[in-house]
Design a protein around this motif. Structure first.
Motif, mmCIF file in Angstrom:
data_model
loop_
_atom_site.group_PDB
_atom_site.id
_atom_site.type_symbol
_atom_site.label_atom_id
_atom_site.label_comp_id
_atom_site.label_asym_id
_atom_site.label_seq_id
_atom_site.Cartn_x
_atom_site.Cartn_y
_atom_site.Cartn_z
ATOM 1 N N ASN A 1 -36.299 -22.670 39.978
ATOM 2 C CA ASN A 1 -35.440 -23.530 39.174
ATOM 3 C C ASN A 1 -34.312 -23.997 40.117
ATOM 4 O O ASN A 1 -34.129 -23.445 41.188
ATOM 5 C CB ASN A 1 -34.860 -22.682 38.029
ATOM 6 C CG ASN A 1 -33.866 -23.430 37.174
ATOM 7 O OD1 ASN A 1 -33.892 -24.652 37.083
ATOM 8 N ND2 ASN A 1 -32.975 -22.685 36.540
ATOM 9 N N CYS B 1 -37.550 -18.017 40.958
ATOM 10 C CA CYS B 1 -38.302 -18.816 39.983
ATOM 11 C C CYS B 1 -38.429 -20.302 40.338
ATOM 12 O O CYS B 1 -39.146 -21.035 39.697
ATOM 13 C CB CYS B 1 -37.686 -18.672 38.596
ATOM 14 S SG CYS B 1 -36.170 -19.627 38.377
ATOM 15 N N CYS C 1 -34.029 -21.790 43.346
ATOM 16 C CA CYS C 1 -33.908 -20.342 43.182
ATOM 17 C C CYS C 1 -35.054 -19.660 43.936
ATOM 18 O O CYS C 1 -36.198 -20.075 43.828
ATOM 19 C CB CYS C 1 -33.988 -20.025 41.689
ATOM 20 S SG CYS C 1 -34.109 -18.275 41.325
ATOM 21 N N CYS D 1 -32.176 -16.252 36.338
ATOM 22 C CA CYS D 1 -32.613 -15.056 37.076
ATOM 23 C C CYS D 1 -31.479 -14.042 37.214
ATOM 24 O O CYS D 1 -31.724 -12.852 37.369
ATOM 25 C CB CYS D 1 -33.168 -15.446 38.440
ATOM 26 S SG CYS D 1 -34.806 -16.183 38.327
ATOM 27 N N CYS E 1 -30.910 -18.528 40.431
ATOM 28 C CA CYS E 1 -30.397 -19.407 39.384
ATOM 29 C C CYS E 1 -29.733 -18.567 38.285
ATOM 30 O O CYS E 1 -29.850 -17.337 38.282
ATOM 31 C CB CYS E 1 -31.529 -20.240 38.799
ATOM 32 S SG CYS E 1 -32.653 -19.311 37.744
HETATM 33 ZN ZN LIG Z 1 -34.374 -18.382 39.026
#
Ligand SMILES: [Zn+2]
Length: 200
Positions: A64, A62, A59, A74, A71
């Motif tokens: 992830n 973040c 992502c 988010c 993601c």
């Molecule tokens: Zn994210």
């Protein structure tokens, strides 16, 4: 002896032995298991590997795992953007998320500072975190790193970078065993650690 195996099997064993926690014996056991599977099962495994290689990204907000730009977390507008929980990796993040009480956002570092392994702050997503808190309406950053020597050093480093920016920086309560890691903690422990977090 491995040198007696045909080259294709030798190559497979070599790759399997690179996986975490897999030694020569386990590699051979896994290889035997795979070779005894029907062709379709192996095809599905190969396809699954290809798919994650091609579709799984990080992502951009973040870090992830994500299949698009952002993601799922988010993209979730109902989450509180003023609190960011900093995690070592996507697995740890999932433990916190599954505990179900944290409704803020996350930031995944992809490791912790470890001089022994040659991992410095610049190898992690720390710079991106500093940038993020300056462009997003963040008022608190929770450091959810395991209380290992490396985890503590990383928390201290990040706190030192964030404090001058006027943010509240907190750390999970020590409900977790020292030297233990978050991925083995049960959800209740995570919940207590979050609720009892203290300011750094
Ligand atoms: Zn994210």
């Amino acid at each position: 002896m491995r040198m007696d195996y045909p080259p294709s099997l030798k190559a497979l064993l070599q790759e399997l032995e690179r996986l975490p926690g897999i030694g020569p014996k386990s590699a051979l056991r896994i290889a035997m298991f795979l070779l005894n599977q029907p062709r379709e099962t192996l095809d599905r495994l190969i396809q699954a590997l290809q798919k994650v290689r091609e579709q799984l990204k990080l992502c951009r907000r973040c870090f992830n795992y994500a299949e698009g730009e952002l993601c799922a977390i988010c993209q979730d507008e109902s989450r509180d953007s003023s609190i960011i929980c900093v995690e070592k990796d996507p697995m740890d993040m999932l433990v916190t998320k599954n505990a179900g009480i944290f409704q803020g956002r996350y930031h995944v570092l992809h490791g912790v500072i470890s001089p022994i392994e040659g991992i410095g702050p610049e190898d992690l997503r720390i710079g991106e975190l500093i940038e993020r808190v300056q462009t997003e309406p963040v008022r608190e950053v929770i450091l959810a790193l395991s209380p290992t020597t490396e985890g503590e050093a990383t928390s201290t480093y990040i706190a030192r970078m964030l404090k001058p920016l006027g943010l509240k920086v907190t750390q999970l309560a020590m409900g977790l065993p020292v030297g233990g890691s978050l991925d083995y903690a049960d959800q209740l422990t995570v919940m207590r650690a979050l609720e009892g977090r203290r300011e750094l």
